[in-house]
Motif scaffolding. Structure first.
Motif: not given
Length: 133
Positions: A30, A91, A93
């Protein structure tokens, strides 16, 4: 732990990630960036990383929404707020983990970014730039 940009700069994404292991299972699981800096979670390895920091008169960095996609499909696009354009991903994840869970592809247009995650679903968010007031 976040690696932060100097005062007055914005993190537009990652400038560098270096996996310090030598194992085939070493992986970035991540990463997340906000307006100030980035952090990275590495699997089976230590890693070094650095945010890409930007500064320009009238520039502000805004974040798109976090969206979640299914395994082995394109995620929805994390669409940038009105009046801004996509710079990069802030981001990714991966849900789950393990050596089989990977980001297979990513793409950004002016409108936003999306990713194709293999064998696991994932959440993504765009980093966007806005000029002016």
């Amino acid at each position: 732990e976040f690696s932060n940009c100097p005062s007055g700069y914005f993190a537009s994404g990652l400038a560098r990630v270096n996996l310090i292991g030598d194992d085939i299972d070493d992986d970035v699981n991540d990463f997340e960036c906000n307006e100030h800096g980035c952090r990275v979670w590495c699997e089976s390895s230590e890693c070094e990383f650095k945010p890409r920091c930007v500064k320009a008169p009238g520039l502000s960095v805004v974040l798109g929404p976090t969206v979640t996609g299914e395994a082995n499909h394109w995620s929805p696009v994390s669409v940038c707020p009105e009046g801004s354009v996509a710079l990069s991903l802030s981001k990714v994840k991966i849900h789950g983990g393990g050596a089989e869970a990977q980001v297979n592809d990513l793409r950004c247009t002016n409108e936003g970014c999306d990713v194709w995650c293999r064998n696991q679903g994932c959440s993504v968010r765009s980093t966007c730039a806005k000029y002016g007031a």
